[in-house]
Every structure is written in C-alpha cells, then in structure tokens.
Design a protein around this motif. Sequence first.
Motif, PDB file in Angstrom:
ATOM      1  N   ALA A 114       1.284  -1.361   0.110  1.00  0.00           N
ATOM      2  CA  ALA A 114      -0.213  -0.156   0.247  1.00  0.00           C
ATOM      3  C   ALA A 114       0.849   1.008  -0.423  1.00  0.00           C
ATOM      4  O   ALA A 114       2.274   0.831   0.474  1.00  0.00           O
ATOM      5  CB  ALA A 114      -1.201  -0.191   1.458  1.00  0.00           C
ATOM      6  N   SER A 115       0.128   2.713  -0.816  1.00  0.00           N
ATOM      7  CA  SER A 115       1.397   3.333  -0.631  1.00  0.00           C
ATOM      8  C   SER A 115       0.298   4.529  -0.480  1.00  0.00           C
ATOM      9  O   SER A 115      -1.251   5.100  -0.482  1.00  0.00           O
ATOM     10  CB  SER A 115       1.802   3.682  -2.587  1.00  0.00           C
ATOM     11  N   VAL A 116       0.827   5.894   0.932  1.00  0.00           N
ATOM     12  CA  VAL A 116       0.192   6.862   1.561  1.00  0.00           C
ATOM     13  C   VAL A 116       0.626   7.653   0.370  1.00  0.00           C
ATOM     14  O   VAL A 116       2.663   8.020   1.410  1.00  0.00           O
ATOM     15  CB  VAL A 116      -0.691   6.794   2.395  1.00  0.00           C
ATOM     16  N   ASP A 117       0.461   9.215   0.540  1.00  0.00           N
ATOM     17  CA  ASP A 117       1.418  10.696   0.297  1.00  0.00           C
ATOM     18  C   ASP A 117       0.830  11.548   1.611  1.00  0.00           C
ATOM     19  O   ASP A 117      -0.576  11.888   1.847  1.00  0.00           O
ATOM     20  CB  ASP A 117       1.146  10.996  -0.947  1.00  0.00           C
ATOM     21  N   LEU A 118       1.798  11.873   2.053  1.00  0.00           N
ATOM     22  CA  LEU A 118       1.958  12.883   3.160  1.00  0.00           C
ATOM     23  C   LEU A 118       2.345  14.111   2.654  1.00  0.00           C
ATOM     24  O   LEU A 118       3.980  13.909   2.344  1.00  0.00           O
ATOM     25  CB  LEU A 118       2.449  12.335   4.361  1.00  0.00           C
ATOM     26  N   PRO A 119       1.299  15.537   2.131  1.00  0.00           N
ATOM     27  CA  PRO A 119       2.583  16.704   2.644  1.00  0.00           C
ATOM     28  C   PRO A 119       3.248  16.967   3.582  1.00  0.00           C
ATOM     29  O   PRO A 119       2.395  17.020   5.038  1.00  0.00           O
ATOM     30  CB  PRO A 119       1.226  17.613   1.975  1.00  0.00           C
ATOM     31  N   LEU A 120       4.207  17.847   3.080  1.00  0.00           N
ATOM     32  CA  LEU A 120       4.861  17.658   4.028  1.00  0.00           C
ATOM     33  C   LEU A 120       4.679  19.256   5.005  1.00  0.00           C
ATOM     34  O   LEU A 120       5.390  19.837   5.965  1.00  0.00           O
ATOM     35  CB  LEU A 120       7.103  17.829   4.093  1.00  0.00           C
ATOM     36  N   ASP A 121       4.176  19.922   4.443  1.00  0.00           N
ATOM     37  CA  ASP A 121       3.581  21.650   4.681  1.00  0.00           C
ATOM     38  C   ASP A 121       2.669  21.973   6.210  1.00  0.00           C
ATOM     39  O   ASP A 121       2.990  22.502   6.546  1.00  0.00           O
ATOM     40  CB  ASP A 121       3.255  22.622   3.694  1.00  0.00           C
ATOM     41  N   SER A 122       2.308  20.524   6.657  1.00  0.00           N
ATOM     42  CA  SER A 122       1.849  20.679   7.678  1.00  0.00           C
ATOM     43  C   SER A 122       1.653  20.421   8.821  1.00  0.00           C
ATOM     44  O   SER A 122       1.790  20.345   9.819  1.00  0.00           O
ATOM     45  CB  SER A 122      -0.053  19.506   7.093  1.00  0.00           C
ATOM     46  N   PHE A 123       3.204  19.954   8.456  1.00  0.00           N
ATOM     47  CA  PHE A 123       4.221  19.998   9.695  1.00  0.00           C
ATOM     48  C   PHE A 123       5.442  21.267   9.831  1.00  0.00           C
ATOM     49  O   PHE A 123       6.235  21.085  10.618  1.00  0.00           O
ATOM     50  CB  PHE A 123       5.421  18.634   9.362  1.00  0.00           C
ATOM     51  N   ASP A 124       4.742  22.437   9.792  1.00  0.00           N
ATOM     52  CA  ASP A 124       5.270  23.498  10.199  1.00  0.00           C
ATOM     53  C   ASP A 124       6.186  23.867  11.669  1.00  0.00           C
ATOM     54  O   ASP A 124       7.439  24.394  11.383  1.00  0.00           O
ATOM     55  CB  ASP A 124       4.769  24.784   9.810  1.00  0.00           C
ATOM     56  N   ASP A 125       5.379  23.108  12.211  1.00  0.00           N
ATOM     57  CA  ASP A 125       6.017  23.979  13.875  1.00  0.00           C
ATOM     58  C   ASP A 125       6.160  22.943  14.542  1.00  0.00           C
ATOM     59  O   ASP A 125       6.995  22.731  15.710  1.00  0.00           O
ATOM     60  CB  ASP A 125       4.488  24.119  15.066  1.00  0.00           C
TER      61      ASP A 125
END
Length: 623
Positions: A114-125
Amino acid sequence: MAARAPDAMTGAMADKSFGTTVQRLVRIDGDKPTGLGILADEADGVTLVRSGRRASFGSYFNAFPAAYWNRFTDATAVRLLVTVAGSGVLEVKVSDAEGVARTFARMPITDAQASVDLPLDSFDDGGMAWFDVVAGRDDVLVLDAEWRVLGLQSDVAAPSVGIAIATYNRPIACIVQLRAVAAQIADGAAVSRVVVVDQGEKRLEDAEGFAEVSAALGERLAVIQQENLGGSGGFTRGIMEILESDCDLILLLDDDAEPGPEAIHRAATFAGAATQPVIVGGGMLHLDRPATLYTQGELWMPARSWMTTASPDGYDVDLQRGVMDVPGMHRMVEADYTGWWFCLFPREVVSRVGLPLPLFLKFDDAEFGLRARAAGIPTIGLPGVAGWHEGWASKDPTRTWEGFFILRNQIITGLLHSHQRRGGVLPLRILLGDIQLLLRLQYAAVRLRHEAIRDTFRGPDNLPRSIRTAQATVRALQSTYPDGRVVVGDDLAASPTRSLAQPTGAFSKTAWLVSELGRHLLIEARSDSRRRAEDRIPLRESKWWRFRGLDSALVESPNAAGWTFAQRDRRRTLESLRKSICLTWRLSRDWPKLSREYREATVHLSSPASWQALLGIDEEAPR
C-alpha cells in the motif's frame, strides 16, 4: 490461517522508481529492546501482528521526522510504502508539535503493498508520522516498509561519506565499531572511505578480528598510526585525510560507540537533501540501558559555559514505549552542537569554519559545533538517528587527570563563545566546585583544576605546544597526592560504611556546607586517621555531604579501578582555598583580554597549515 507473502502491488503510487528512500523499516534484534523498533511481536525477520491485535510503528527508529524534512529540505511530500502478507487495516498517524496524534489515512490492505502520500507543509511547527497495522480475524505479517521523500530538486542518493574514527588502546571496541560500519555499508550506506587514526600502544591491526573486518571494508579502510594527540588530534587527522578524497560528507564516530540501524544512511540522505549546510547529530543511547536516550543534541549555556540537553524532555529519556510517550520528540529542536559519538557534516563546513582546535580532549566537539553555529551552520539532532555509547554514570572524570582538560577547555570554550562579561558565573562556579572537592578530600583534583586555569593564562599559542606533553604532566602531578593514587587498601581496612542521609532543602545544605568548611579550616585532622581509613565510600556515593565528619576514607576510584586513600589536611585545605580564590578572581578580571587573545588565534589554530605543522605532515607529500 497463516499469512501469505504478497503477490501483487496495489496502485500506481507504489512504483519504487519514484522518490528517494530515506528511511526503511527497522527491526531490533540481539540484546537491544524491540520497543525501539516495533511495538509488537516479531518472528523470522518479519513483524507478526496477531489476530485482532494492533502493531504500532510509532517507535524511535520507525517514526518519520516529518517536521525536520519540511524545515531543512525542499521536499514537498513523503510517501509511505508498506508491504504485508495477510489481511488487515493500515492506519497512518501524524502528530503536531505538542505530540497530539490524529489519523491521516485508514485503508484495508491484503497481501499487497500500500502507498500513502503525506504533504510536508502541514508539519511547519513540528510533528512526526508513523503507521499502525491492525489485524483482522487472521494474523498479518508486515514484510517491509519505507519512507520516500518527493519533490527534491537534487539527487540525495549521491552524497558519499568518509568516516573518521580516532582510537586509543581500545582495539576490540574499535573492531566492533568497524563491523557495525561494514554492516551498514552492506545494507546500502554510501560510505567510500573509513579512516582509523590509531594513537595507542595496543595496535588495532594486531587485534583478533581485524583481518576479517579489514576484508569486509576492503579498499575503503585506511589505518594511520600516530602519537597520542587526544580526540582532537585523532579526529582532525582523520578529517584531513578524508578531505584529500572526493567524499561529500564527513562522519566522526567514537571508537567505543556503535551506530544505530540505518544511522549512516539516514544522516547522509538528510544532509544531502538539506537546502543549506547542516551538521547532523546522532542521539546517544546508553549501552547498559539500550532504550534510554541520553540526549539527541545539546545546548550551550553562556552564563555557566556549560551544556544542557536540547530536548524539552531532559536527559535519559525512556523510549521503550514509543514516541507518543515522549512529547518533546514531536517538537522542532535545534542543538548548538552534537557529541562526536556520531557527528556528520559536509566538507564545506571545514572550509567555512576550520578544523577542530588542538584541545587534546573534552569540549573539542562543543567548540567546533559552536563555531559552526556562529557561521550560520545549524546542528540538527535528527530523531531516528542514534548510536549506543557508554554512559557517564559510572565515571567521575573530575577526579582523574581528565579533570584538567575538562576545566581548561570549558574555560577556553567560554572565552570563545559565551560573550559574558567577566565570564558570567563561571569563575564563581569553579570556586564552589573546588570547595566541594576539598570537602571530599580530593586535593589532587583541586590541584589539577588550578593548573588548568594557569594553563589558560598561558594563552592560545600554548595549545599546540602542550598537546603532546600536558597529559603526562598532569598525570605525574596527580600521582604525588595520596588521593591521586590507587591503593590496594587491605592494610587500610575501613570500618563498615556509615549510613548518612543526604541533606535536603537549601537551608540544610548550606548549613552542612558551612559547618564542614569551618571544620576543615579550623580543626586539625585526628592523627590516627592517617593510619586507618575511617570509612569506605563507593563511587556512586562520593558526594561532598557523604564525607561529613570524616578525616580519612577509602574512596572508590573512577571506573571502579580500585581505591584511593583520601586524607584531610588542614594546611593543604587552607592553601588550596587561597589559590582557588586568587585564580578565579584573576580569571574574572582578565576575561576580556583572554577572550580577545583566544578569538584572534582561532583562525590560525584551526587552519590546515597549523595542523600540518603540528602533525608533521608535508603538504606536498602524497597521501
């Protein structure tokens, strides 16, 4: 029903040619706690999730440090690939800077990847990412998993690593380290050179097991023998040798440490992907408590010229139950420096800030990191990158010859980087430290501390002149004191150890200290105390209050090598205290002048030309 191996992939997003693998599934075996890797049962090299149970991969070595990849690289997303045999549910979890977790994605998975993509811009803080697998009616085997970063502008698989190891009379430990390095190379770490600088009499090449590890490393390995110039001299020689190669990154490893799983690959890919030069530090896990993280990186306290952990969770964090039990792991933390048990940096760092200073040992890592920080190069203690190293609890280096280098180099590092008027509270803390040592009957240790301050007064030009002789000089000086020599102790048999409660509260501690100091200054020691020790004090109990009322004691020596016969001497106490007051007063008075002298000399002392002259290396000679 037994779980089966996967026979197909699901989804076009599972194409392994897309993205760069920066972190793979880690399983812990041997004598290390499995909770560092997977919070579940394990069997036959795979992870078994039993029917109706959940396995969490939110562990130190398997959670993905998303916030760091977002802050320091141009990656836009991270792709999680998970391969299972059997039928279950995949849950992808993310956290914020406060450690509050939520489910990002939830999907069924059966005999597939299985593959899942997570955007990194939600981890700013801050925040991390991990996954759980929940089994249904049957068991599920988690066969593999990896994290791939997407959107990088450069190829991070290319950076090659050169490793420098300084060793002194620890050939067996060094071979263990080299085996661990060879294993990581076999697992894909891009290491092209391993330089071991052997400074001891017990030669690495003569040790059992060297031929085997040498064959495993092949032409990558070079062993250089030189006289003992301490950690700073050994590591600097290794750095200089690597700079002669085409390695992109330099990794410093202690000879008695062991890098954690994938540590080299993870640190190298992160440094290669960073949008600016960074120093990547590995955390230190205790060898005797393998799931305890001593620190992931350290901060410099200018007023005290001392260090503290960069982690909001403090020192010695228990990682056995995963990252959700460690709130500070989810925050973005920058360190001021990292220890050289695992310290990786681009070669550009040396061209910008120079080589380490010739400090022999102690504080050379802190000073180098602080110099890099001043040049705008941050130190990143990257979660999931660590190594195992012996802790400090069983040591008391202030009572050994190392105490000279600890204090001298602490002062020098403060002169260079603390920017405090008159040294801040450091001179006062030195004086109070001397008083506590005097109350512990440690006259040799106080004398070495006096010599450390005097050596600082000799100025920066004395550092390269004394690097070959200082250790022998202070060891000889220490041996002239009864409390500086290890004795057998049979003919000094002490009475049974007393039971003495530690004073609690500021008033009680102050009253005890003043009372004891008065006794030491005003009352002569009992004459029979020199013939027979009045108590026997183990290393772990060697605190100033434990010596209350004693005129002599057998004190366990550092590293439990034997016992020293500590004897109270009123005249020596008076003279030592007088010198401590004079030296610390002069240090405070001369701080601005000394600070200017050391700062002006740093560029030269850390230059390749200065080190070539010190090491006796011909700049034109082939390596």
